[in-house]
Design an enzyme around this catalytic site. Structure first.
Site, short mmCIF file in Angstrom:
data_model
loop_
_atom_site.label_atom_id
_atom_site.label_comp_id
_atom_site.label_asym_id
_atom_site.label_seq_id
_atom_site.Cartn_x
_atom_site.Cartn_y
_atom_site.Cartn_z
N PHE A 136 11.16 21.98 16.99
CA PHE A 136 10.69 21.27 18.17
C PHE A 136 10.54 19.80 17.83
O PHE A 136 10.42 19.44 16.66
CB PHE A 136 9.34 21.86 18.63
CG PHE A 136 9.36 22.37 20.05
CD1 PHE A 136 10.32 23.28 20.46
CD2 PHE A 136 8.41 21.94 20.97
CE1 PHE A 136 10.35 23.75 21.76
CE2 PHE A 136 8.43 22.41 22.27
CZ PHE A 136 9.40 23.30 22.67
N GLN B 255 2.18 11.31 29.28
CA GLN B 255 3.45 11.56 28.63
C GLN B 255 4.57 11.79 29.65
O GLN B 255 4.42 12.58 30.57
CB GLN B 255 3.35 12.80 27.75
CG GLN B 255 4.65 13.13 27.06
CD GLN B 255 4.44 14.22 26.03
OE1 GLN B 255 4.32 15.39 26.38
NE2 GLN B 255 4.39 13.84 24.77
N HIS C 240 8.11 13.30 30.06
CA HIS C 240 9.03 14.21 29.39
C HIS C 240 10.44 13.68 29.62
O HIS C 240 10.77 13.29 30.73
CB HIS C 240 8.88 15.61 29.97
CG HIS C 240 9.53 16.67 29.13
ND1 HIS C 240 10.89 16.80 29.03
CD2 HIS C 240 9.01 17.63 28.34
CE1 HIS C 240 11.17 17.80 28.21
NE2 HIS C 240 10.04 18.32 27.78
N LEU D 46 10.93 20.52 35.13
CA LEU D 46 11.16 20.35 33.72
C LEU D 46 12.27 21.21 33.13
O LEU D 46 12.38 22.38 33.42
CB LEU D 46 9.86 20.71 33.01
CG LEU D 46 9.83 20.22 31.58
CD1 LEU D 46 9.71 18.71 31.59
CD2 LEU D 46 8.67 20.83 30.87
N GLU E 236 12.02 21.25 26.17
CA GLU E 236 12.49 20.66 24.93
C GLU E 236 13.24 21.70 24.11
O GLU E 236 14.08 21.37 23.28
CB GLU E 236 11.26 20.18 24.16
CG GLU E 236 11.57 19.30 23.00
CD GLU E 236 10.33 18.56 22.55
OE1 GLU E 236 9.63 17.98 23.41
OE2 GLU E 236 10.05 18.56 21.35
N ARG F 274 8.70 12.99 21.99
CA ARG F 274 8.97 12.85 23.42
C ARG F 274 8.94 11.42 23.92
O ARG F 274 9.78 11.01 24.72
CB ARG F 274 7.93 13.64 24.20
CG ARG F 274 8.21 15.08 24.07
CD ARG F 274 7.35 15.86 25.01
NE ARG F 274 7.74 17.25 24.83
CZ ARG F 274 7.04 18.27 25.25
NH1 ARG F 274 5.90 18.06 25.88
NH2 ARG F 274 7.46 19.49 25.06
N HIS G 157 4.66 14.24 32.76
CA HIS G 157 4.60 15.62 32.36
C HIS G 157 3.23 16.06 31.86
O HIS G 157 2.79 17.17 32.11
CB HIS G 157 5.63 15.81 31.24
CG HIS G 157 5.66 17.17 30.66
ND1 HIS G 157 5.87 18.29 31.44
CD2 HIS G 157 5.50 17.63 29.39
CE1 HIS G 157 5.85 19.37 30.65
NE2 HIS G 157 5.61 18.98 29.42
N ARG H 173 1.64 13.47 22.69
CA ARG H 173 1.53 14.87 22.28
C ARG H 173 2.88 15.38 21.81
O ARG H 173 3.91 15.08 22.40
CB ARG H 173 1.06 15.71 23.46
CG ARG H 173 1.10 17.21 23.18
CD ARG H 173 0.63 18.00 24.36
NE ARG H 173 1.55 17.98 25.48
CZ ARG H 173 2.61 18.78 25.60
NH1 ARG H 173 2.91 19.62 24.64
NH2 ARG H 173 3.39 18.71 26.66
#
Lengths: 344, 567
Positions: B118, B232, B234, B244, B247, B278, B346, B381
């Protein structure tokens, strides 16, 4: 290299949304309101409803949350079929309009109506509780978090699809048994029960199964397949229902309910005669006392109208019954083999 | 109603875990969970990718230490290091606990819980269930709560804290099904209402209800909010809806391609490419679009997320939801064509200021999950850390409240307070000559935030944003609720949610204007560098005399010194 977007023709149409309305504080019975708006290709039913609520009539009431097909809030009937408003394209349901370009929007069936397109979900939650729709872990609570269970890909695949269920209740709305009997377990709860019963981490398989085979349980399903056809996540719900039944027969035999007895009598007739012995089917399913009490008046009428099925000795085996029986045996053998490999 | 020991507001991952843990800690307590939706609808269900934990199932050399470091570095050193240590060291335990309770984690060949790479993580440590991880976790928690007999008050909309002087005595909430204001007298309240990124509306991946209700209620009761400017974006929202694309799509090997056919991430994050953190990837996409290397369409400019080289089998088994969404909302099958994407708001790193136990400055009030700010995410994050956050800190808040409940006297909420609140709600429905429409205000709020308080920020834009928000707050005084019925009045709920978004938008814009540096998700074009000397600190927003006042709080450091953040 440059890429240019092909010219997109943004088709537009005037669409009428015929919306089911009912406010329990004012209305004695439901009615429909028509809202006509211009809709572009690519717009969903939910976006259209949002537009109507914001621009035409703020009192139209419906649930919506994630708007991305994962929370299950906005299930409703669109042109008579239960689906998620957020993932349903207006263009896609236009073909199924009774009147051209009029889309009917109604609340789910088989759950108590609250207001407009909103129904009460509590009965479904109560059933989830009744049928223990949770994993009762074989791991004692004080040991939890220390080590993981080892789960095979094979086991994971057994319940992978079932865990896609978002409890939108579209299947509940389409279920033909629930229409007749609101106490019926419900397809979604059967699916969840199946998912729990295929989980090796669960310790109450037999307890759950014992509840599922009672009245209003798994044997009441009539295989109409409406639940599976309507499922917004394309989950093979009927496989789950059959799965529970097969499991029940294997572990408990066929004596649990009239439904299972009916299935057994059905199978035995087919094997012996290649067709049903209808005259005695109710007796073998529900017993003599029940049949006399409930079906005698109808039997009398049938006699008067000369519509009685032939008595058992007159039901002769169908032509080619020998070939059929060998096919039947072969099929039964395949099913048994199948189960063995499944339950490994 | 009998007074409660604990009232939990919110039925997502954090709220449900808090409820279970509180019951476990002290089974004799009277606990209620209030939720404005049925708990299984909560936005936790939308989390696709997974939850990080150093189980070392996939990479045998993974450790909690590495997870801590990745998280701190990812936060651009704004996370409190002691809090991150709690997050990461609790992670393996909580993932196993979920496994023990029935979460259907995807598995590896040796039958252990599967893990995948990730963004911003040095090892593949994201545990997942296909691309429906949040959904299956939420189901598991809801099932377990039903099993344990948690008292749910479904479809209750929280309105305000009842506070006498500095003593909290419970909560007022609207029973959506009846339209009645009800009092929940309680010794303690835990807010777990999720994030506030829906204030960006169409440029947000969030559910319609992620309107920061808990944060706004706490803020209006005088409880400070922390780091609100950090929102944040995305990198990969669907072009038309902002919804969305996980990821995980890049974790599985997807490429980001501009209109020149170039994998442009090579210019921004040479080593990690598409799997950079991100904030960096989102800025890269936005830069490509701003500099004219995006694709054009009537629905706006966008970039390609290309999965076609991954093959049909992998897409169908690992990313089935993504495929379905692309087809439903964009008419694109990712097996055959690239998905059109652009950055979308996001996640809110900011939230109710809490300590490592979920406590706020007000006795008896706790917060957890996206609603709270411990802070473990700092300025940015990492993917896979939000599910982890709600689980770990939801549990901690539940346990802490259950242990501390004896410190607080049972509250009594006077009838007059209910009557006043009822009157306040009714006043929205009174016909008046001049009125404002809810939809217009909400639309304008989303637009000004996206344009002026978006990914790239600078003083003149931010000033404009602040002015716009102030004007919208004024106009809100005249907003009208047209539905006058009591039963299930969604029009009223929307208007109340808008108030929460407006109050919080002011704190986001104020924080963004004050913070004259670039850090994590907060990018100031006029202050492009991180300024540790002046700004290595949290901002704290408090409501004073009807408007936001900013203060500050030091960052708790630990083993890791400030470093430049490169990927």
């Amino acid at each position: 290299m440059t890429v240019t977007e092909p010219h997109i023709e943004e088709a537009k149409k005037d669409i009428t949304f015929r919306v089911f309305r009912f406010n329990p504080q004012i209305d004695s019975k439901p009615y429909y309101d028509d809202y006509t708006i211009q809709v572009e290709r690519g717009i969903t039913v939910l976006r259209s409803l949002n537009y109507i609520k914001e621009h035409l009539d703020a009192t139209v009431s419906f649930r919506a949350f994630c708007q991305a097909g994962i929370c299950g809030s906005c299930a409703m009937r669109v042109n008579g079929l239960s689906k998620l408003a957020c993932t349903t394209q207006v263009w896609e349901v236009l073909e199924k309009c009774r009147e051209p370009n009029v889309i009917k929007v109604e609340p789910l069936r088989n759950l108590p109506l609250v207001k407009d397109l909103i129904v009460d979900m509590d009965p479904l939650v109560d059933k989830m509780k009744h049928y223990s729709n949770w994993v009762e872990s074989t791991m004692p609570e004080e040991k939890m978090g220390k080590k993981e269970f080892l789960i095979s890909e094979e086991e994971f695949l057994k319940y992978d699809k079932a865990t896609d269920c978002i409890l939108c209740a579209s299947c509940v709305s389409e279920c033909s048994i629930l229409r007749a009997n609101s106490e019926y377990v419900s397809p979604a709860v059967l699916l969840k029960s199946y998912r729990m019963n295929s989980d090796s981490r669960d310790a109450i398989h037999d307890v759950r199964l014992a509840e599922l085979v009672k009245d209003h349980g798994v044997w009441d399903c009539t295989h109409c397949y409406r639940c599976q056809e309507t499922c917004v996540k394309s989950i093979p719900i009927m496989d789950a229902i059959h799965g529970i039944r097969e499991d029940a027969i294997e572990r408990r035999g066929m004596k649990d309910t009239s439904g299972s007895k009916h299935a057994e009598a059905f199978m035995s007739d087919i094997e012996k005669k290649g067709k049903l012995v209808e005259a005695t089917l109710p007796i073998r399913t529900n017993g003599m006392a029940w049949t006399l009490k409930n079906l005698l008046p109808m039997a009398m009428k049938m006699i008067v109208k000369r519509r009685t099925p032939p008595p058992p000795p007159l039901v002769k085996p169908t032509k080619g019954i020998r070939v059929f029986r060998s096919m039947f045996r072969e099929m039964s053998e395949h099913v048994r083999e199948d189960h063995k490999s499944h339950n490994k | 109603m009998k007074p409660f020991d604990i009232v939990i507001v919110g039925g997502g991952g954090a709220g449900l875990y808090a409820a279970m843990e509180a019951m476990k800690t002290n089974p004799s307590l009277n606990i209620a969970v209030l939720s404005k939706v049925y708990p299984n609808r909560s936005h936790t269900s939308a989390a696709q990718g997974g939850a990080n934990a150093a189980l070392a199932n996939k990479a045998k050399d993974d450790t909690v230490e590495l997870h801590i470091f990745d998280t701190i570095k990812g936060s651009d050193y704004l996370a409190d290091q002691d809090a991150v240590e709690v997050l990461c060291s609790e992670a393996p335990k909580i993932i196993r606990e979920l496994d023990n309770m029935g979460t259907p984690w995807s598995r590896m060949d040796d039958n252990t819980i599967a893990q995948r790479p990730f963004g911003g993580a040095g090892r593949p440590r994201c545990c997942y269930c296909a691309d429906k991880t949040g959904h299956t976790i939420l189901q598991t928690l809801y099932e377990q709560c039903l099993k344990k007999g948690v008292q749910f008050f479904n479809e209750y909309f929280a309105l305000s804290l009842s506070v006498n002087g500095s003593r909290m005595r419970g909560l007022l909430a609207l029973n959506i099904k009846t339209g009645k204001v009800e009092a929940f007298a309680s010794k303690t309240v835990i807010f777990a209402t999720g994030g506030y990124a829906k204030m960006y509306w169409n440029r947000s991946s969030n559910a319609a209800g992620n309107t920061g209700d808990g944060q706004a209620i706490a803020y209006r009761a005088g409880i400070p909010l922390k780091d609100m400017e950090f929102v944040q974006f995305h990198p990969t929202g669907l072009r038309k809806s902002g919804l969305l694309v996980t990821e995980g799509a890049r974790g599985e090997g997807g490429y980001l391609i501009n209109r020149d056919g170039e994998r442009f991430m090579a210019r921004y994050a040479k080593e990690k490419m598409e799997l950079g953190p991100r904030d960096l990837v989102a800025r890269s996409l936005e830069t490509e679009i701003l500099e004219g290397r995006g694709f054009d369409s009537p629905a706006g400019k966008y970039i390609h997320l290309d999965l076609t080289h991954l093959g049909a089998d992998l897409i169908k088994s690992r990313l089935p939801q993504i495929r379905e969404m692309s087809m439903q909302f964009e008419g694109v099958d990712p097996i055959e064509e690239p998905i059109p994407v652009r950055p979308t708001a996001h996640y809110s790193m900011g939230g109710i200021d809490t300590d490592n136990f979920g406590r706020t400055v007000m006795g008896g009030v706790y917060a957890a999950g996206e609603c709270g700010c411990v802070s473990v995410h700092g300025a940015n994050r990492l993917g896979g850390n939000s599910l982890l956050d709600i689980l770990v800190f939801g549990r901690i808040a539940g346990r802490t409240a259950a242990e501390e409940v004896g410190k607080f006297a049972p509250g009594i909420i006077p009838e007059s307070e209910i009557a006043e609140k009822t009157e306040e709600l009714r006043s929205f429905m009174k016909p008046s000559g001049h009125y404002e429409r809810y939809g217009a205000l909400r639309e304008e709020l989303g637009q000004t935030l996206a344009m002026n308080v978006g990914i790239f920020r600078e003083a003149p834009l931010l000033r404009k944003g602040i002015e716009d928000i102030a004007a919208l707050r004024d106009r809100y005084q005249h907003v009208r609720v047209f539905d006058t019925s009591d039963v299930y009045n969604t029009n009223l709920i929307q208007v109340l949610e808008l108030k929460n978004m407006l109050d919080l938008a002011e704190t986001v814009a104020a924080g963004a204007y004050a913070r004259e540096e670039s850090r994590g998700s907060h990018t100031r074009v006029d202050f492009p560098v991180r300024d540790d000397e002046k700004w290595h600190k949290h901002t704290v927003a408090t409501l004073e005399n009807g408007t936001v006042t900013l203060g500050e709080k030091p960052v708790t450091m630990g083993r890791y010194e400030l470093q430049e953040r490169t990927y």
